[in-house]
Enzyme design. Structure first.
Site, mmCIF file in Angstrom:
data_model
loop_
_atom_site.group_PDB
_atom_site.id
_atom_site.type_symbol
_atom_site.label_atom_id
_atom_site.label_comp_id
_atom_site.label_asym_id
_atom_site.label_seq_id
_atom_site.Cartn_x
_atom_site.Cartn_y
_atom_site.Cartn_z
ATOM 1 N N ALA A 23 0.810 -1.217 0.000
ATOM 2 C CA ALA A 23 0.000 0.000 0.000
ATOM 3 C C ALA A 23 0.844 1.268 0.000
ATOM 4 O O ALA A 23 0.444 2.284 -0.578
ATOM 5 C CB ALA A 23 -0.925 -0.001 1.208
ATOM 6 N N THR A 24 2.004 1.249 0.645
ATOM 7 C CA THR A 24 2.858 2.442 0.649
ATOM 8 C C THR A 24 3.250 2.822 -0.770
ATOM 9 O O THR A 24 3.179 3.994 -1.164
ATOM 10 C CB THR A 24 4.110 2.212 1.514
ATOM 11 O OG1 THR A 24 3.718 2.128 2.882
ATOM 12 C CG2 THR A 24 5.106 3.347 1.349
ATOM 13 N N ASN A 42 -6.966 3.872 10.224
ATOM 14 C CA ASN A 42 -6.312 2.695 10.776
ATOM 15 C C ASN A 42 -6.155 2.739 12.291
ATOM 16 O O ASN A 42 -5.911 1.712 12.932
ATOM 17 C CB ASN A 42 -4.926 2.503 10.141
ATOM 18 C CG ASN A 42 -4.068 3.752 10.233
ATOM 19 O OD1 ASN A 42 -4.499 4.839 9.854
ATOM 20 N ND2 ASN A 42 -2.857 3.614 10.719
ATOM 21 N N GLN A 98 -7.532 -0.302 4.866
ATOM 22 C CA GLN A 98 -8.315 -0.852 5.975
ATOM 23 C C GLN A 98 -9.749 -1.162 5.567
ATOM 24 O O GLN A 98 -10.451 -1.898 6.270
ATOM 25 C CB GLN A 98 -8.324 0.137 7.156
ATOM 26 C CG GLN A 98 -6.972 0.395 7.775
ATOM 27 C CD GLN A 98 -6.389 -0.810 8.491
ATOM 28 O OE1 GLN A 98 -7.081 -1.776 8.794
ATOM 29 N NE2 GLN A 98 -5.096 -0.762 8.754
ATOM 30 N N SER A 101 -4.031 -3.590 -0.059
ATOM 31 C CA SER A 101 -2.884 -4.387 0.371
ATOM 32 C C SER A 101 -3.340 -5.761 0.815
ATOM 33 O O SER A 101 -4.414 -5.905 1.412
ATOM 34 C CB SER A 101 -2.169 -3.671 1.523
ATOM 35 O OG SER A 101 -1.082 -4.435 2.000
ATOM 36 N N HIS A 127 -1.779 -7.950 3.033
ATOM 37 C CA HIS A 127 -1.529 -8.433 4.395
ATOM 38 C C HIS A 127 -2.531 -7.899 5.417
ATOM 39 O O HIS A 127 -2.478 -8.282 6.585
ATOM 40 C CB HIS A 127 -0.086 -8.131 4.826
ATOM 41 C CG HIS A 127 0.187 -6.730 5.260
ATOM 42 N ND1 HIS A 127 0.268 -6.366 6.574
ATOM 43 C CD2 HIS A 127 0.418 -5.612 4.542
ATOM 44 C CE1 HIS A 127 0.537 -5.081 6.659
ATOM 45 N NE2 HIS A 127 0.635 -4.591 5.444
ATOM 46 N N THR A 176 9.707 -7.234 -12.862
ATOM 47 C CA THR A 176 9.175 -8.585 -13.002
ATOM 48 C C THR A 176 8.083 -8.837 -11.966
ATOM 49 O O THR A 176 8.288 -8.647 -10.777
ATOM 50 C CB THR A 176 10.292 -9.626 -12.831
ATOM 51 O OG1 THR A 176 11.308 -9.379 -13.803
ATOM 52 C CG2 THR A 176 9.749 -11.034 -13.010
ATOM 53 N N CYS A 228 2.766 1.983 11.926
ATOM 54 C CA CYS A 228 3.669 2.768 11.079
ATOM 55 C C CYS A 228 4.106 4.057 11.751
ATOM 56 O O CYS A 228 4.896 4.809 11.190
ATOM 57 C CB CYS A 228 2.998 3.074 9.741
ATOM 58 S SG CYS A 228 2.622 1.598 8.796
#
Length: 378
Positions: free
Chosen positions: A68-69, A148, A178, A193, A195, A231, A313
């Site tokens: 996401a960053t 978040n 989120q 994202s 995760h 790749t 974060c």
């Protein structure tokens, strides 16, 4: 172990782990290769793109990123570069994730006008407040769908409609990290994202609506329409698709957990809910006055209960989120964030509440005794 820090990251589901392992063994070809293994890898990536688009209920293009960053930076900096001749005003909020906030800081140094709006100034109609700040020179609006740290939810459908009414040429970027798989997301660009939904770390995506332009951050071999070259990690892409397919659509369990925790917290003295009424059910922020966040967090950890004091974060830094919602210094300093998964049980919630009560009794008594001793010394 009771893990209640799912807003930071989630435990990878078996489907995602298996998809990554199977792909690494059997479909490891380079997507750019013209032989059979490359073609099979390309089919896998196309399948994942369709799955993500279906879950978003959107038509457009999926660009796979490292997370996401990168997606947020690609959207914000990419739009700023592509549309800078049209205007230099960007509207965002004071509650954004650091990957958005720091990108805005960098653009401000380059001469862009960055407008940062706080939810506390219009908590009941934040979407309208944002749209009211859109002018003819506004090239981008960037807003998170779900905060978040406290779960505050922005109605992205309403926001999108209001922004386009104010200026149809303004690009709308939504940090959907989120909110993905939990709330409806709408935007010209949407960051997501893996995760956060029980996928693996290191894979994310940026959704882009048709006719929206953005410039690449890096240059390379021309993969993904030259906009995100490199790749493609087919193993991680396959795991992302598997996590999306495995994530449930019925989220009523979160409501049950949320109500239970609020009920238990409501019986405790000087414990206050920080999450606004308009928040998702899987994140709950509260303050235990008189007990600093770090002390309570480590007390819970001693009992194998893992929570957070805010954004993972923001480790080592003071988050701007509490102030953007008008929290006092005392409440900000004693904030605990609990975030659920579908594996979280009522028993987990009760154990958490029990240990919070024990911690309150222990630490407030210690604090009171220390004050008494100081008073006697005087």
């Amino acid at each position: 172990m009771i893990y209640l820090d799912n807003a930071a990251t989630t435990k990878p589901c078996e489907q995602a782990i298996k998809a990554a392992a199977d792909t690494a063994r059997n479909c490891f070809g380079n997507v750019s290769s013209l032989h059979k293994l490359g073609i099979e890898s390309e089919k896998l990536m196309n399948s994942a793109s369709k799955t993500l688009l279906n879950r978003l209920s959107c038509k457009g293009t999926i660009y796979f990123t490292s997370g996401a960053t990168e997606s947020n930076n690609l959207a914000i900096r990419g739009v700023a570069d592509a549309y800078k001749r049209r205007g230099n005003r960007i509207v965002t909020t004071a509650m954004e994730h650091p990957s958005v906030a720091r990108a805005m800081d960098a653009l401000e140094k380059q001469g862009f006008e960055i407008v940062r709006l706080s939810p506390k100034d219009a908590i009941d109609n934040f979407e309208q407040y944002i749209a009211d700040n859109v002018t003819k020179d506004t090239i981008l609006v960037s807003c998170m769908a779900v905060n978040n740290e406290n779960g505050f939810k922005v109605d992205t459908e309403k926001l999108y409609r209001l922004v386009k009414s104010a200026n149809n040429d303004t690009v709308v970027h939504i940090d959907g990290v989120q909110g993905f798989c939990k709330v409806k997301l709408m935007g010209d660009l949407i960051s997501i994202s893996a995760h956060k939904i029980h996928g693996l770390k290191g894979i994310g995506a940026l959704y882009c609506a048709d006719k929206i332009r953005f410039s690449p951050l890096v240059y390379g071999g021309g993969q993904q329409k030259n906009l995100r070259p490199g790749t493609e990690p087919v193993e991680l892409i396959a795991s992302f698709e598997a996590a999306v397919k495995a994530y449930p659509t019925d989220l009523s369990h979160y409501g049950v957990l949320n109500r239970r925790l609020k009920e238990r917290l409501g019986r405790m003295e000087d414990v206050y809910i920080n999450s606004p009424d308009n928040s998702v059910n899987n994140i709950l922020s509260f303050s235990v006055l008189g007990v600093r966040s770090e002390i309570m967090l480590h007390s819970l950890e001693e009992h194998d209960i893992f929570v957070s004091s805010g954004s993972a974060c923001s480790k080592g830094k003071i988050s701007s989120v509490p102030d953007s919602f008008g929290l006092s210094a005392d409440r900000a300093d004693s904030t605990i964030r609990v975030s659920f998964s579908m594996e979280t049980t009522i028993d987990d919630i009760d154990r958490l509440a029990d240990e919070i009560e024990n911690g309150i009794a222990r630490f407030r008594r210690t604090k009171s005794n220390n004050r008494t001793k100081k008073g006697n010394n005087i």
